[in-house]
Design an enzyme around this catalytic site. Structure first.
Site, PDB file in Angstrom:
ATOM      1  N   ASP A   6       0.839  -1.206   0.000  1.00  0.00           N
ATOM      2  CA  ASP A   6       0.000   0.000   0.000  1.00  0.00           C
ATOM      3  C   ASP A   6       0.872   1.253   0.000  1.00  0.00           C
ATOM      4  O   ASP A   6       0.526   2.269  -0.619  1.00  0.00           O
ATOM      5  CB  ASP A   6      -0.921  -0.021   1.242  1.00  0.00           C
ATOM      6  CG  ASP A   6      -2.152   0.848   1.088  1.00  0.00           C
ATOM      7  OD1 ASP A   6      -2.088   1.865   0.378  1.00  0.00           O
ATOM      8  OD2 ASP A   6      -3.188   0.525   1.692  1.00  0.00           O
ATOM      9  N   HIS A  38      -6.692   4.454   7.155  1.00  0.00           N
ATOM     10  CA  HIS A  38      -5.849   5.524   6.600  1.00  0.00           C
ATOM     11  C   HIS A  38      -6.039   6.767   7.455  1.00  0.00           C
ATOM     12  O   HIS A  38      -7.104   6.990   8.036  1.00  0.00           O
ATOM     13  CB  HIS A  38      -6.217   5.803   5.140  1.00  0.00           C
ATOM     14  CG  HIS A  38      -5.608   4.805   4.199  1.00  0.00           C
ATOM     15  ND1 HIS A  38      -4.491   5.059   3.450  1.00  0.00           N
ATOM     16  CD2 HIS A  38      -5.954   3.524   3.910  1.00  0.00           C
ATOM     17  CE1 HIS A  38      -4.169   3.990   2.730  1.00  0.00           C
ATOM     18  NE2 HIS A  38      -5.049   3.041   2.988  1.00  0.00           N
ATOM     19  N   CYS A  73      -4.367   4.823  -2.152  1.00  0.00           N
ATOM     20  CA  CYS A  73      -4.819   4.181  -3.381  1.00  0.00           C
ATOM     21  C   CYS A  73      -4.699   5.172  -4.530  1.00  0.00           C
ATOM     22  O   CYS A  73      -5.290   6.255  -4.484  1.00  0.00           O
ATOM     23  CB  CYS A  73      -6.269   3.732  -3.218  1.00  0.00           C
ATOM     24  SG  CYS A  73      -6.964   3.122  -4.764  1.00  0.00           S
ATOM     25  N   ASN A 109      -1.525   5.341   5.163  1.00  0.00           N
ATOM     26  CA  ASN A 109      -2.118   4.377   6.100  1.00  0.00           C
ATOM     27  C   ASN A 109      -1.859   4.827   7.534  1.00  0.00           C
ATOM     28  O   ASN A 109      -0.988   5.662   7.790  1.00  0.00           O
ATOM     29  CB  ASN A 109      -1.397   3.027   5.964  1.00  0.00           C
ATOM     30  CG  ASN A 109      -1.815   2.268   4.734  1.00  0.00           C
ATOM     31  OD1 ASN A 109      -1.276   2.479   3.664  1.00  0.00           O
ATOM     32  ND2 ASN A 109      -2.761   1.392   4.889  1.00  0.00           N
TER      33      ASN A 109
HETATM   34  N1  COA Z   1      -1.120  -9.159 -13.510  1.00  0.00           N
HETATM   35  C1  COA Z   1      -0.423  -8.782 -14.610  1.00  0.00           C
HETATM   36  N2  COA Z   1      -0.989  -8.317 -15.729  1.00  0.00           N
HETATM   37  C2  COA Z   1      -2.333  -8.274 -15.738  1.00  0.00           C
HETATM   38  C3  COA Z   1      -3.114  -8.656 -14.635  1.00  0.00           C
HETATM   39  C4  COA Z   1      -2.443  -9.095 -13.479  1.00  0.00           C
HETATM   40  N3  COA Z   1      -3.102  -9.449 -12.388  1.00  0.00           N
HETATM   41  N4  COA Z   1      -4.397  -8.488 -14.939  1.00  0.00           N
HETATM   42  C5  COA Z   1      -4.445  -8.010 -16.202  1.00  0.00           C
HETATM   43  N5  COA Z   1      -3.195  -7.873 -16.664  1.00  0.00           N
HETATM   44  C6  COA Z   1      -2.783  -7.366 -17.980  1.00  0.00           C
HETATM   45  C7  COA Z   1      -3.422  -8.119 -19.112  1.00  0.00           C
HETATM   46  O1  COA Z   1      -2.629  -9.237 -19.435  1.00  0.00           O
HETATM   47  C8  COA Z   1      -3.464  -7.078 -20.200  1.00  0.00           C
HETATM   48  O2  COA Z   1      -2.165  -6.942 -20.748  1.00  0.00           O
HETATM   49  P1  COA Z   1      -1.955  -6.629 -22.311  1.00  0.00           P
HETATM   50  O3  COA Z   1      -2.644  -5.317 -22.552  1.00  0.00           O
HETATM   51  O4  COA Z   1      -0.477  -6.541 -22.438  1.00  0.00           O
HETATM   52  O5  COA Z   1      -2.593  -7.755 -23.024  1.00  0.00           O
HETATM   53  C9  COA Z   1      -3.715  -5.780 -19.420  1.00  0.00           C
HETATM   54  O6  COA Z   1      -3.254  -6.031 -18.091  1.00  0.00           O
HETATM   55  C10 COA Z   1      -5.194  -5.408 -19.381  1.00  0.00           C
HETATM   56  O7  COA Z   1      -5.944  -6.534 -18.943  1.00  0.00           O
HETATM   57  P2  COA Z   1      -7.482  -6.467 -18.580  1.00  0.00           P
HETATM   58  O8  COA Z   1      -7.924  -7.786 -18.114  1.00  0.00           O
HETATM   59  O9  COA Z   1      -8.211  -5.791 -19.715  1.00  0.00           O
HETATM   60  O10 COA Z   1      -7.433  -5.564 -17.294  1.00  0.00           O
HETATM   61  P3  COA Z   1      -7.953  -4.084 -17.108  1.00  0.00           P
HETATM   62  O11 COA Z   1      -7.156  -3.130 -17.929  1.00  0.00           O
HETATM   63  O12 COA Z   1      -9.432  -4.084 -17.219  1.00  0.00           O
HETATM   64  O13 COA Z   1      -7.535  -3.871 -15.562  1.00  0.00           O
HETATM   65  C11 COA Z   1      -7.104  -4.855 -13.399  1.00  0.00           C
HETATM   66  C12 COA Z   1      -8.091  -4.642 -14.523  1.00  0.00           C
HETATM   67  C13 COA Z   1      -7.828  -5.354 -12.204  1.00  0.00           C
HETATM   68  C14 COA Z   1      -6.049  -5.852 -13.851  1.00  0.00           C
HETATM   69  C15 COA Z   1      -6.392  -3.503 -13.106  1.00  0.00           C
HETATM   70  O14 COA Z   1      -7.338  -2.491 -12.984  1.00  0.00           O
HETATM   71  C16 COA Z   1      -5.556  -3.570 -11.852  1.00  0.00           C
HETATM   72  O15 COA Z   1      -4.533  -4.255 -11.800  1.00  0.00           O
HETATM   73  N6  COA Z   1      -5.950  -2.818 -10.794  1.00  0.00           N
HETATM   74  C17 COA Z   1      -5.251  -2.834  -9.551  1.00  0.00           C
HETATM   75  C18 COA Z   1      -5.669  -1.690  -8.752  1.00  0.00           C
HETATM   76  C19 COA Z   1      -4.938  -1.603  -7.428  1.00  0.00           C
HETATM   77  O16 COA Z   1      -4.084  -2.394  -7.078  1.00  0.00           O
HETATM   78  N7  COA Z   1      -5.271  -0.548  -6.686  1.00  0.00           N
HETATM   79  C20 COA Z   1      -4.670  -0.247  -5.442  1.00  0.00           C
HETATM   80  C21 COA Z   1      -4.963  -1.213  -4.372  1.00  0.00           C
HETATM   81  S1  COA Z   1      -6.560  -1.064  -3.704  1.00  0.00           S
HETATM   82 ZN    ZN Z   2      -5.056   1.174   1.872  1.00  0.00          ZN
END
Ligand code: COA
Ligand code: ZN
Length: 315
Positions: free
Chosen positions: A17, A210, A241, A250
């Site tokens: 985080d 937080h 975030c 946090n």
């Molecule tokens: N690890 C690595 N790569 C990932 C992945 C993962 N868990 N999930 C998706 N991807 C990659 C896909 O392979 C794709 O890659 P490409 O464009 O090279 O083919 C790309 O990311 C997009 O994939 P998609 O399934 O369309 O995901 P998205 O763009 O709709 O994003 C999440 C969805 C959930 C993956 C993304 O929003 C995310 O990782 N969010 C995390 C938010 C976070 O951690 N916030 C803070 C903590 S609360």
């Molecule tokens: Zn947090």
């Protein structure tokens, strides 16, 4: 004063985080060194990284290398945040001992953070939980924005509990109630913690706070008084975030440890090695930030009285 348990557990989330929102990319070896230093402080758990899309969270794009590179102590559980099936596969492959799945309690934050509707996240997490049942990797679920959403405003306890019930029925090994942008206040924290503990007897419940509005330690006390014993915290008060406007640090781990230890509550964490980690943080994240406990020292770190006192009052 109502007192809670005499022993609590701290889950250090700074490497995840904390670093996810930092502008300067922390080199992989330095992330590993940070986790290794935290390993010697006495935490129950350390959230090492997140297996998210590197486009969404570039700061943690080296999740596998970090998880594989850390030195593991047998008394610490090394966890990671996971948003989807792809993340789960990467996390398990890298040897993550416990998974922390994530979705939001509110609709708009879920869409902004995870690019899915809550219904889609629920389906994704439910599939992961079903698949993980019978494997040796427990999956906790963190419910973000459980006390308020920076887009949708107040979030009702009913909504949080509805999601928690669905996820626990699907196999969640624990639930974390997250105050993603510091909107929670003590009576609200007490009410939701009480209800959650009552509705899920025996289930590990964690509180993730937080300090965005300065209420984190007060909220920690409120949660502790209801019987919550698991606390997420980030060293130096790092964190936030990237997909929640106004998000900031946090609850500060060293302040949480100092406060509970003053009250005679065992945290397992030793303050001296932790303060050494805090000292190295500005260098690690390439920016100055305020670390009040480091400046002031322990409450019993007393000072030499001025020399003139002895002249005026005698030795
Ligand atoms: N690890 C690595 N790569 C990932 C992945 C993962 N868990 N999930 C998706 N991807 C990659 C896909 O392979 C794709 O890659 P490409 O464009 O090279 O083919 C790309 O990311 C997009 O994939 P998609 O399934 O369309 O995901 P998205 O763009 O709709 O994003 C999440 C969805 C959930 C993956 C993304 O929003 C995310 O990782 N969010 C995390 C938010 C976070 O951690 N916030 C803070 C903590 S609360
Ligand atoms: Zn947090």
């Amino acid at each position: 004063m109502n007192t809670g348990a005499s022993r609590i557990e701290i889950n250090e989330v700074g490497p995840r985080d904390g670093l996810q929102i930092e502008k300067a990319f922390v080199p992989t070896e330095e992330k590993i060194a940070l986790v290794d230093a935290l390993s010697d402080c006495g935490f129950a758990r350390i959230e090492v990284t997140s297996f998210t899309s590197p486009r969404a969270i570039p700061a943690l794009a080296d999740a596998q290398e970090v998880m594989r590179g850390i030195r593991r102590r047998p008394d610490v559980i090394y966890t990671a945040l996971v948003p989807n099936v792809r993340g789960l596969e990467r996390a398990v492959e890298a040897g993550t001992q416990e998974i922390n799945l994530v979705m939001s309690s509110s609709e708009t934050h879920n869409r902004a953070n995870l690019r899915m509707t809550r219904a889609q996240s629920l389906e994704e997490l439910t599939n992961i939980l079903r698949a993980a049942q019978g494997t040796s990797t427990p999956c906790n679920v963190s419910l973000s924005t459980a006390f308020g959403c920076p887009f949708d405003g107040d979030v009702s306890a009913e909504e949080v509990l509805r999601l928690a019930h669905e996820l626990v029925n699907a196999g969640a090994a624990g639930i974390t109630l997250c105050d993603t942008t510091g909107m929670a206040y003590p009576t609200q924290v007490a009410a939701l913690c009480e209800r959650t503990l009552r509705e899920f007897p025996g289930l590990p419940i964690t509180i993730h706070l937080h300090n965005t509005r300065g209420m984190a330690l007060a909220n920690a006390i409120a949660a502790w008084q209801t019987g919550v014993i698991r606390f997420d915290a980030a060293v130096g008060g790092l964190g936030g975030c990237p997909f929640a406007p106004g998000a900031s640090g946090n609850v500060n781990t060293e302040e949480l440890v100092h406060m509970f230890e003053c009250m005679g509550v065992t945290t397992g964490v030793t303050l001296d090695p932790l303060m050494n980690v805090v000292r190295g943080l500005p260098q690690l994240v390439q920016r100055e930030f305020s670390t009040p406990l480091l400046a002031a020292g322990h409450r019993l770190a007393t000072h030499q009285p001025p020399a003139w006192l002895a002249e005026k009052f005698g030795a």
